[in-house]
Write an enzyme that holds these catalytic residues in place. Structure first.
Site, PDB file in Angstrom:
ATOM      1  N   ALA A 172       0.834  -1.202   0.000  1.00 47.36           N
ATOM      2  CA  ALA A 172       0.000   0.000   0.000  1.00 47.36           C
ATOM      3  C   ALA A 172       0.870   1.254   0.000  1.00 47.36           C
ATOM      4  O   ALA A 172       1.822   1.356   0.765  1.00 47.36           O
ATOM      5  CB  ALA A 172      -0.902   0.007   1.225  1.00 47.36           C
ATOM      6  N   ASN A 223      -7.256   0.142  -1.674  1.00 50.71           N
ATOM      7  CA  ASN A 223      -7.370  -0.479  -0.360  1.00 50.71           C
ATOM      8  C   ASN A 223      -8.362   0.325   0.466  1.00 50.71           C
ATOM      9  O   ASN A 223      -7.997   1.315   1.100  1.00 50.71           O
ATOM     10  CB  ASN A 223      -5.985  -0.488   0.284  1.00 50.71           C
ATOM     11  CG  ASN A 223      -6.003  -1.107   1.653  1.00 50.71           C
ATOM     12  OD1 ASN A 223      -7.059  -1.349   2.231  1.00 50.71           O
ATOM     13  ND2 ASN A 223      -4.834  -1.373   2.174  1.00 50.71           N
ATOM     14  N   CYS A 228      -8.962   1.188   4.840  1.00 46.96           N
ATOM     15  CA  CYS A 228      -8.292   2.199   5.658  1.00 46.96           C
ATOM     16  C   CYS A 228      -9.312   3.037   6.418  1.00 46.96           C
ATOM     17  O   CYS A 228     -10.389   3.323   5.928  1.00 46.96           O
ATOM     18  CB  CYS A 228      -7.475   3.146   4.782  1.00 46.96           C
ATOM     19  SG  CYS A 228      -6.396   2.298   3.645  1.00 46.96           S
ATOM     20  N   GLY A 262      -5.821 -17.033   2.286  1.00 50.07           N
ATOM     21  CA  GLY A 262      -5.420 -18.359   2.735  1.00 50.07           C
ATOM     22  C   GLY A 262      -4.945 -19.305   1.656  1.00 50.07           C
ATOM     23  O   GLY A 262      -4.782 -20.492   1.909  1.00 50.07           O
ATOM     24  N   THR A 281      -0.084 -14.443   2.872  1.00 50.99           N
ATOM     25  CA  THR A 281       0.627 -15.030   4.006  1.00 50.99           C
ATOM     26  C   THR A 281       1.512 -16.209   3.619  1.00 50.99           C
ATOM     27  O   THR A 281       2.578 -16.404   4.212  1.00 50.99           O
ATOM     28  CB  THR A 281      -0.417 -15.468   5.046  1.00 50.99           C
ATOM     29  OG1 THR A 281      -1.210 -14.316   5.376  1.00 50.99           O
ATOM     30  CG2 THR A 281       0.222 -16.000   6.303  1.00 50.99           C
TER      31      THR A 281
END
Ligand SMILES: Cc1cc2nc3c(=O)[nH]c(=O)nc-3n(C[C@H](O)[C@H](O)[C@H](O)COP(=O)(O)OP(=O)(O)OC[C@H]3O[C@@H](n4cnc5c(N)ncnc54)[C@H](O)[C@@H]3O)c2cc1C
Ligand SMILES: Cc1cc2nc3c(=O)[nH]c(=O)nc-3n(C[C@H](O)[C@H](O)[C@H](O)COP(=O)(O)OP(=O)(O)OC[C@H]3O[C@@H](n4cnc5c(N)ncnc54)[C@H](O)[C@@H]3O)c2cc1C
Ligand SMILES: Cc1cc2nc3c(=O)[nH]c(=O)nc-3n(C[C@H](O)[C@H](O)[C@H](O)COP(=O)(O)O)c2cc1C
Ligand SMILES: Cc1cc2nc3c(=O)[nH]c(=O)nc-3n(C[C@H](O)[C@H](O)[C@H](O)COP(=O)(O)O)c2cc1C
Ligand code: FES
Ligand code: FES
Lengths: 306, 257, 306, 257
Positions: A46, A127, A130, A244, A266
């Site tokens: 970001a 995004n 925020c 995921g 992740t």
């Protein structure tokens, strides 16, 4: 002939695999492990107008099957991204999706205008999770009309297609998606993290300095799949799915649900080679399942049942 | 260069209360030179815990292609690690980070190595390399109590070793800083690894210019991409260093503790 | 002296551990494993006015660190619960919390009136995650005013305190909680399951016959903790916390977040002895952490930081 | 009564492509009498997969306190199970459910046992008990193909064994129902375990009154509490049976397939 190439608004993808924003920095670190030109695209960290330090540490902790992060939009600011990071990425043959963040509509617009003009930025990812300083810190992404207004404003200045990243922390994700589509978004990316917490046993305090954090990793996969399933049947713009993803089967499951491409977050932390490994594993897995191209998987869960 | 390898466990045993010594074998060993770097270890085979665990390299044997770590069982991750057995494979990413600058010590100089608790192990290979280079080594090790005090004999091969324990069960009662004062140690260069309060105290007590400290922070990626492990730098509100890739070893002046 | 006994509206609890609704039937099966009188309370399976068969099978599937269920309110109906199941439970010295469900406000009211009069029912738990047939199948629990209206109606007929079970699938859980408190609820239970999906690799279809299901188990723990942390600081009624609890540390973590007692759901399936094991393990764990009574843990995360 | 026990693995090996034979030892064995009941096995030590896996009992040895299961690697859970080694402990809940009613067969009668695929194993202990009782046993085993055909020799100890494979690589080409017809078998009582289409076909072909079938359904609790595993019963819209606790073995008339 490739089984993996795809066209999405603004994006010609060698394959549907891209690292998710915030999980890959600006690419430098993972370039030590493999050639970034292998990737379908890269969603960079970001970017806000000014440099930000983000939250105090600890910024991450773990939960069963997942992790919580509260990095807090740490980034070097628009200028450094434009003059250092994006030019460095030009050495790779890979489209960049710039993740745009801000505290006000004006900040988003300013970042979007300039970053969308960078030569290798082929799309923006808004995004909208925020906090909105004008609305008491409530996230842009939790109210359809605020999200739509933001989308419209950014769309009016962007030189490249605009994807909006949906927050899963809402009652009606389909309403959000429809409002954002109507406001002119070219695509959606979903999902951002679920809000979660953990506490220390010994002092009862939240483990994260920021108290709450964003839950990512395998734990959120079923929630992401459900939301993509619902949204993909309700809008006519493509979805880049995430939440995921770790294996080739996960990628295909997201496509079945309705995603056109996917992002991996992740899982990069657990295996830095996860993206090239997925790209390598997919063709064989697709063949075994009887597909001749990845795009055949898209929305199969609901196309079949109609 | 960091690589990811399924390394074979060749030795794994408890050397003190809840403290384990783990030796693994593989070609990753070839990449390990500088002392104080760390390995990012996948402790579970499933998804819980999800993230890797950073563990410093204690020693390296290039001939046998072996790396040794010494770790304390803290929580779920290290507990699971302690159940892994000889001949099993361990998924390891490394070596990561920047280690102790051996090159900053000149042959003939006096180096002070200070370790606190589970911060002691990474100093071992450092001591070895300094001594080999002709640097005189003095070691101060601080622990909570005798039952968790480790590696005294190992360090005695390299120079004088002083112990401090908080409860006085072995060595000086008190902290490593007390030992420095009591003994009037005036090192040319200092390397330290241990809990933050210890590092803070050292930063106040010793000249910062040639003080090198190894920090700990919760990590995500371990390679510099996620910004989980940052620490602040002096006089720059938005500036930062990453413990995993700019560190874990920093010159004391570089970072705000 | 017990370290675990507690008083909550309508409930005198030997300890804060109770099986969660739907994960313990009406107790019969687990009575084969241990004496149910050991439990703090029992939350029985959702009861509707008429018997219901529920959804077709498959009704469960798994996700990393969690499971999805779509049982669909299968239950023998109010009459059978009143004449068979509740009387059978009278042999145990344990308060019963009756989980009340329905498709209309009238159905909830009818079930609540009659079931609250049963001798061993000491409290009701309103399951407001059910689809509301009058409002296009949208769950009662996703709109504060609908949830408040339902609470008020049930409260006006119930002979015992009313706890309302919050759905986590909402944008602003605190708004829901406040509306429900204002409507007269005596307590809250939270969280119900997150909505999720999984798909078959071989045919792309949803694994659950009902397509979507409720995500429970360790995967949702951080979400439950976050919501309890927020809600417990915003209302003055007690919370029974749940969502992925498996260990004594989990129980204490939920208390730190702000729960007064906890319920254990999915973990019963993995270990039928989990509830008595937690009850046995808690005192020692509490002592080790320096507490002399479990109630000292409640809300410690935010009490401390003020 | 069902109990939960950490049972020791005493034998574990692959007996055909992806099919494993697993023997565990412990006092839970004492509770096992009726054939066709199942064990609920925790395959992971962590939280993924979260739920237990139902596996039928193949045979029991009360003297050695051993239970044997035979299972096929299907997905994540059974794959993980297949990696568990001798002397490790396995968390097992059981015995669960209601098995095959041996008492419904009268000495001297002819019993037909029909197994399909991984539905074959639970018939083994049934056959043993029937023969011991003086019931004549005929067995039909159906498989996809020869490489996954199992237990023929084992069943031959008890009576005539017919094989059917879908691809004809061994035995009759076709289904178990084809064998019944071809051989003109007219059993007094039938016990069957296998995929639902096979059980459906049998229910149509054979008299239902003395046909006992073992069902499979995805399970949560395994003990009758969660209602994950229900099946419908005839002529009752809200009525149901639970595969885990009312079954897995039902009289064919009791349930709607
Ligand atoms: C560069 C570096 C080198 C290290 N070297 C060693 C060593 O040689 N020997 C040794 O015993 N320990 C070492 N540690 C600390 C070790 O990483 C932690 O003890 C371990 O991660 C704890 O994991 P756990 O699951 O057992 O504990 P938990 O408390 O359950 O862990 C929860 C989370 O917190 C993180 N965490 C907990 N404690 C620490 C810590 N002190 N530092 C960073 N993250 C932490 C874990 O990684 C995990 O994400 C090192 C840490 C760092 C950063
Ligand atoms: C009463 C009973 C007895 C059984 N006995 C045997 C046996 O003796 N040998 C054997 O090999 N298999 C047996 N099975 C099937 C066995 O339980 C499944 O193959 C196993 O659960 C698959 O798990 P997995 O994780 O490998 O597969 P996955 O497909 O990854 O499992 C996903 C989920 O579906 C469930 N599931 C998948 N297949 C089945 C199935 N056929 N029946 C029920 N649940 C399923 C799993 O339990 C899990 O919850 C039995 C099933 C039942 C219900
Ligand atoms: C450490 C970390 C940092 C993140 N930073 C951002 C970010 O800057 N912008 C953003 O849109 N999403 C960010 N995310 C969310 C991810 O892009 C992704 O949506 C989410 O993690 C789910 O995917 P995953 O489960 O594969 O990680 C971040 C996630 C993590 C774990
Ligand atoms: C199989 C199953 C059935 C459930 N049935 C009900 C129900 O009837 N009523 C209800 O309010 N909640 C029901 N729940 C939700 C649980 O009570 C609980 O809120 C949720 O599972 C989270 O807790 P856990 O993670 O400990 O399972 C059910 C959950 C499961 C897994
Ligand atoms: S751990 Fe990710 S940047 Fe250091
Ligand atoms: S599996 Fe829970 S009722 Fe059968």
């Amino acid at each position: 002939m490739s089984m993996l190439n795809l066209e999405l608004p603004g994006l010609t993808l060698k394959n549907p695999i891209m690292p998710a924003s915030g999980c890959f920095g600006f690419g430098k670190e993972y370039a030590e492990f493999y050639d970034l030109s292998k990737l379908g695209a890269i969603m960079i960290k970001a970017t806000t107008l000014e440099p930000r330090y983000g939250n105090p540490t600890p910024r991450v902790t773990e939960t069963p099957g997942g992790m919580l992060n509260a990095i807090g939009l740490q980034n070097p600011g628009l200028d450094a991204v434009l003059t250092e990071h994006l030019p460095w990425l030009e050495q790779f043959d890979v489209p960049i999706i710039a993740n745009v963040a801000g505290s006000t509509v004006e900040e988003y617009v300013e970042v979007a205008r300039k970053i969308s003009a960078a030569p290798n930025v082929e799309a923006l990812e808004l995004n909208i999770s925020c906090p909105n300083v004008r609305h008491g810190g409530i996230a842009f992404g939790t109210d359809p009309s605020i999200a739509a207004e933001l989308t419209k404003s950014v769309k009016s200045v962007s030189e490249v297609p605009v994807y909006v990243k949906l927050s899963p922390n809402v009652t009606r994700i389909v309403d959000m998606a429809k409002a954002i589509e109507a406001a002119g978004a070219d695509g959606l990316t979903m999902i951002n993290t679920l809000i979660g917490m953990r506490f220390h046993m010994h002092n009862a305090q939240p483990i994260l300095a920021n108290r709450t954090g964003g839950l990512s990793g395998p734990a959120i996969k079923p929630v992401a799949l459900r939301m993509i399933y619902e949204v993909s049947q309700s809008v006519n713009i493509p979805i880049i799915g995430m939440g995921g993803i770790e294996t080739a089967d996960d990628v295909i499951e997201f496509m079945y649900a309705g995603a056109s491409a996917v992002a991996v977050g992740t899982a990069n932390f657990i295996d830095p080679y996860v993206c090239p490994n997925l790209i390598e594993a997919l063709p064989e897995r697709l063949k075994k399942l009887g597909f001749s191209h990845i795009s055949e998987c898209r929305g199969l869960s609901w196309k079949n049942s109609k | 260069m960091a690589i990811k390898e399924l390394m074979r466990i060749v030795q794994h045993n408890e050397i003190a209360e809840n403290i384990f010594r783990l030796t693994v074998q593989g070609k990753l060993t070839k990449q390990v030179h500088e002392p104080g770097r760390f390995l990012h270890v996948k402790v579970s085979e499933g998804t819980t815990p999800l993230l890797r665990r950073p563990i410093s390299i204690y020693d390296v044997d290039h001939e046998k292609k072996e790396l040794t770590m010494i770790y304390r069982v803290e929580g779920q991750g290290t507990k699971l690690l302690s159940t892994r057995r000889v001949n099993e494979k361990l998924d390891i990413l490394g070596p990561l980070g920047k280690g102790f600058p051996v090159e900053k010590a000149v042959p003939g100089e006096e180096a002070l190595l200070i370790g606190g608790g589970i911060g002691v192990p990474p100093l071992y290979n450092l001591a070895k390399q300094l001594v080999k280079k002709g640097v005189k080594v003095t070691v101060i090790l601080g622990f909570q109590t005798e039952s968790v005090s480790i590696l005294k004999e190992e360090f005695e091969k390299f120079g004088d070793v002083y112990l401090a324990t908080v409860d006085g069960t072995i060595g000086t009662k008190g902290f490593v800083t007390d030992v420095i004062q009591m003994m009037g140690i005036k090192p040319d260069i200092t390397y330290a690894c241990g809990p933050k309060p210890m590092l803070k105290a050292l930063k106040e007590q010793l000249p910062n210019e040639r003080l090198y400290i190894s920090l700990e922070e919760r990590m995500g990626c371990g390679v510099g991409a996620c910004l989980a492990c940052v620490c602040k730098v002096p006089n720059d509100l938005t500036g930062y260093k990453k413990v995993c890739s700019d560190g874990p070893v920093f010159q004391a002046e570089e970072v705000v503790l």
